[in-house]
Enzyme design. Structure first.
Site, short mmCIF file in Angstrom:
data_model
loop_
_atom_site.label_atom_id
_atom_site.label_comp_id
_atom_site.label_asym_id
_atom_site.label_seq_id
_atom_site.Cartn_x
_atom_site.Cartn_y
_atom_site.Cartn_z
N LYS A 274 -8.62 13.30 4.69
CA LYS A 274 -7.71 12.14 4.59
C LYS A 274 -6.72 12.22 5.74
O LYS A 274 -6.67 13.25 6.42
CB LYS A 274 -6.97 12.17 3.24
CG LYS A 274 -6.37 13.54 2.94
CD LYS A 274 -5.77 13.67 1.55
CE LYS A 274 -6.71 13.70 0.40
NZ LYS A 274 -6.91 12.46 -0.32
N ARG A 275 -5.92 11.17 5.96
CA ARG A 275 -4.87 11.25 6.98
C ARG A 275 -4.02 12.50 6.73
O ARG A 275 -3.84 12.90 5.59
CB ARG A 275 -3.95 10.02 6.92
CG ARG A 275 -4.57 8.71 7.34
CD ARG A 275 -3.55 7.57 7.25
NE ARG A 275 -3.18 7.27 5.86
CZ ARG A 275 -1.95 6.97 5.44
NH1 ARG A 275 -0.94 6.91 6.31
NH2 ARG A 275 -1.71 6.72 4.18
N LYS B 145 0.57 14.17 1.17
CA LYS B 145 -0.79 14.46 0.69
C LYS B 145 -0.99 15.96 0.48
O LYS B 145 -1.97 16.38 -0.12
CB LYS B 145 -1.82 13.92 1.68
CG LYS B 145 -1.79 12.39 1.80
CD LYS B 145 -2.80 11.90 2.83
CE LYS B 145 -2.76 10.40 3.05
NZ LYS B 145 -3.48 9.63 2.02
N HIS C 252 0.80 -1.24 0.00
CA HIS C 252 0.00 0.00 0.00
C HIS C 252 0.83 1.27 0.00
O HIS C 252 0.26 2.36 0.10
CB HIS C 252 -0.93 0.05 1.21
CG HIS C 252 -1.98 -1.02 1.22
ND1 HIS C 252 -3.24 -0.84 0.71
CD2 HIS C 252 -1.93 -2.29 1.67
CE1 HIS C 252 -3.94 -1.96 0.87
NE2 HIS C 252 -3.16 -2.86 1.44
N THR D 29 -8.67 6.29 -1.88
CA THR D 29 -10.01 5.72 -2.02
C THR D 29 -11.05 6.79 -1.76
O THR D 29 -12.19 6.69 -2.25
CB THR D 29 -10.21 4.54 -1.04
OG1 THR D 29 -9.68 4.91 0.24
CG2 THR D 29 -9.51 3.30 -1.54
N LYS E 147 -14.88 7.81 -3.48
CA LYS E 147 -16.13 8.09 -2.76
C LYS E 147 -16.71 9.42 -3.23
O LYS E 147 -17.93 9.54 -3.44
CB LYS E 147 -15.86 8.12 -1.25
CG LYS E 147 -15.42 6.76 -0.70
CD LYS E 147 -14.77 6.84 0.68
CE LYS E 147 -14.03 5.54 0.97
NZ LYS E 147 -13.08 5.64 2.11
#
Ligand code: 26Q
Length: 723
Positions: A459-460, A465, A272, A567, A571
């Site tokens: 998100k985290r 990110k 991952h 992911t 969504k």
């Protein structure tokens, strides 16, 4: 449900001669099962009505059981796969840890994150069934602990599967093993506790599966791989391989080489991440100290691997890269690749990166091992449960067949030029947005700007990110609004939701920075009717359900090559948000299906990032050349914002402009992508409100069929598990 899942018997016995798959994961981020289970049982609306007759709003149940036994995508993926396996009538069973406390509850104190324990069972755990009679002892060098399984029903239309979570018991120190998800590992004691967790999960699952096999098929293990697949969700459960070898060789006297061959027909590995700091390496001395038998097995395995490579004429450098033993450490990823029948990445680009860089030598020698399975999300939770109005719109035009066969959603594409349908779609989005606003009002006491565009980055919290890049982009827009340069700017809300790992200093600094910007904008009468930042507190699965339904723009802006898949992007797409993002992870496959012209793509692609790394990248020169960007970045140090003297902002500034011994400055290439990012955000702002924009959103929603986790688990079943 209990007919499928009797409380008083042992767990569902797998059919004796049918293959089953077991999904081993250190995280299962299942969230609240109450509404989901009522929906799966087909009684959600009835129960809603019955409660209403008694004057009870069904949302009263939002206070209970939101099991956050995971922290992000990896754990939520595991939960979506459980849901899809049950829905698709596949014999796939989860195995994890029943943590006493889930991921911490987040609180903001003066804009700083604080962590509180998540006592998710404070109202009880209505779903789990304790299987005391199936308890087993797990052995460590310093004593034994008891592993007690708890089964949670995973309800599908024609099948109920079990998610089995093991709880450690027997003594106070034993119970510590399943107390916390990701205990702090900045001390040796903390690291050993994590290692204990990994072995606890691995040995609980493998012990059970080998025992079950022997009961049904005896001690001839030659059929194990025909009947049982074990999927390793990242490397956290890799010790399962060693435990399997230990049991076969030491308890059943299978020769070592033969046991290795059997294991290779059973285990598979999903990677991952390619971030070096997230690739697990365990110091040999820890494994030796805690698990001496497992340590011997791993050394034997490493020796065999090395012998085989030598025999096969593998050159030195390749051996060095692929070896299980890496100096004083055991590489869990190399162990996984060597022992796995199949190795998969989680999006097309990610699998290519695995093949061409992270695991390039292994790919050269065993190309047949490598497969891609692009992630997916369950449309039952992420569309049907959280966006019922959009579902009714689909029913109206294409009937209800899509509810059981999500690929039929593509039939809606025929309506992309139909003004009535687009109008209906826009109305649904507007209603979801008002519902989201009401929810945020209740949770945060904040009033969202009315009729605003909602951009969301949830998100985290991680540097790769690039939530920090979004913060700078908003600041640039803020300064331009202040100067009156954006007269037609439509009111915009930027929603953030993220938890930082408690010890991740920079991530905590980014949270404080965004909260400071939010405060400044909110206090500025010149702009506060046009621009708003809301950093929601304690973002979790249930919050996500409301946010994905009520947002217009999905921000997916990772540095190209670093987000394995994502992911959340799927969504949002499913609920009709456009993606504003980089060509990374599954974003690439999203725009492949929904059309690049219907999304807002920007930034360096993987090849360019590689070139910049090679040929030199100078963020300071870019800052010097771009006054807008400089002004935004300098707010970290020019006194515009304060971090209470804790040094967070100076550290962030230095990370961008100076770097450190282990990183060049601006390691995540913010200064490369930020100018284009601002342009894209403003382009969206200008296009919003036109029917052409609604159409883009609609096309995204109805092109999401591929991103159903039903498709993903079927691919695992076919390409990997051979179910
Ligand atoms: C590693 C070493 C030591 C301690 C902890 C860890 C650790 C723990 C959790 C490393 C990584 C994780 C979680 C990773 C994760 O959530 N990855 C995400 O997985 C998603 C599902 O495949 C992808 O969509 C995301 O791109 C990926 O970031």
């Amino acid at each position: 449900m209990w007919a499928f899942f009797p409380r008083n018997s042992v767990s569902i016995p797998p059919a004796a001669d049918k293959k089953s798959a077991y999904y081993l994961s250190i995280e299962f981020l299942i969230g609240r099962m109450f509404y989901n289970n009522l929906m799966e049982l087909g009684v959600l609306e009835d129960v809603r009505g019955l409660l209403a007759e008694k004057g009870v709003d069904i949302s009263a149940f939002e206070e209970i059981e939101d099991a956050a036994l995971g922290n992000g995508g990896l754990g939520r993926l595991a939960a979506c796969y459980m849901d899809s396996a049950a829905a698709c009538d596949l014999p796939v069973y989860g195995r994890g840890i029943r943590y006493r406390y889930g991921l911490f509850k987040q609180k903001f104190e003066d804009g700083f994150q604080e962590e509180l324990p998540d006592d998710w069972q404070s109202f009880g755990d209505p779903w789990s069934i304790r299987r005391e009679s199936e308890s087993r002892r797990i052995r460590f060098a310093d004593g034994e602990v008891l592993s007690v399984p708890y089964d949670m029903p995973i309800i599908g239309k024609n099948r109920v599967n079990a998610l089995r979570l093991y709880q450690a018991e027997g003594s106070e120190s034993a119970a510590k093993i399943s107390e916390y998800l990701y205990p702090a590992d900045d001390t040796e004691e903390g690291k050993l506790l994590r290692l204990r967790q990994e072995y606890f999960l691995s040995a609980s699952a493998v012990g059970e599966l080998v025992e079950g096999y022997v009961k049904r098929h005896g001690k001839d293990f030659s059929r194990f791989g025909e009947l049982c697949a074990i999927q390793l969700n990242d490397t956290h459960p890799v010790l399962a391989v060693a435990e399997f070898l230990r049991i076969l060789t030491e308890e059943y006297f299978v020769p070592f080489g033969r046991a290795v061959g059997i294991a290779q027909s059973v285990f598979h590995y999903t990677n991952h991440t390619i971030l070096p700091e997230a690739l697990e390496c365990w110091p040999k001395k820890y494994i030796e100290k805690l698990l001496p038998d497992i340590y011997d097995i791993l050394l034997r395995l490493a020796a065999k691997q090395y012998r085989d490579m030598k025999k096969g004429g593998v050159p030195k450098e390749d051996c060095a890269a692929m070896r299980i033993v890496q100096g004083k450490n055991i590489s869990m990823a190399n162990t996984a690749v060597y022992m796995a029948g199949k190795v998969n990445g989680v999006a097309a680009i990610h699998t290519e990166i695995l093949k061409n860089s992270l695991f390039a030598p292994a790919y050269r020698y065993t190309p047949e091992k490598f497969v891609n399975v692009t992630n997916g999300v369950t449309q039952r939770r992420w569309l049907m449960l959280c966006d019922p109005e959009l579902c009714r719109l689909y029913d109206k035009y294409i009937g209800e067949g899509w509810r059981d066969n999500f690929s039929e959603i593509g039939k809606m594409r025929a309506f992309a030029a139909d003004a009535e349908v687009l109008g209906g779609f826009a109305a649904v989005k507007g209603e979801n947005k008002r519902r989201l606003a009401a929810y945020i009002r209740g949770r945060e006491g904040i009033e969202l700007l009315p009729n605003a565009i909602v951009y969301a980055q949830v998100k985290r919290l991680h540097e790769y990110k690039r939530q920090l890049m979004t913060a700078f982009a908003i600041l640039e827009i803020y300064f331009r609004l202040k100067r009156g340069e954006l007269p037609d700017f439509r009111p915009s809300v930027f929603l953030f939701g993220a938890k930082s790992a408690p010890s991740y200093f920079r991530a905590k600094g980014i949270i404080k920075f965004i909260n400071e910007i939010a405060k400044k904008i909110d206090g500025d009468p010149d702009v506060r009717d046009k621009l708003q930042i809301v950093f929601v507190c304690n973002y979790d699965v249930s919050y996500a359900e409301k946010i994905v339904a009520g947002s217009d723009v999905s921000l997916q802006v990772s540095t190209a090559g670093l987000e394995a898949s994502g992911t959340g992007n799927m969504k949002f797409m499913m609920n009709g948000a456009v993606t504003c993002g980089t060509m990374d992870g599954a974003n690439i496959e999203i725009v492949e299906r929904a059309g690049r012209e219907n999304n807002y793509i920007f930034g360096a692609e993987v090849e360019e990032i590689a070139r910049l790394k090679e040929e030199g990248y100078d963020p300071n020169a870019r800052l010097a050349a771009d006054g807008e960007m400089r002004r935004a970045v300098q707010t970290l140090t020019d006194g515009t914002f304060g971090d209470g003297g804790r040094g967070y902002f100076k550290d962030l500034y230095d990370s961008l402009t100076v770097g450190a011994s282990w990183h060049k400055p601006d390691h995540y290439f913010i200064m490369r992508d930020l100018p284009e990012y601002v342009d894209r955000l403003l382009e969206i702002n200008a296009e919003y409100g036109a029917q052409s924009f609604v159409r883009k959103q609609f096309i995204n929603a109805v092109s999401a069929a591929y991103f159903s986790s039903d498709r993903s688990v079927r691919e695992y079943a076919e390409k990997i598990w051979n179910l």
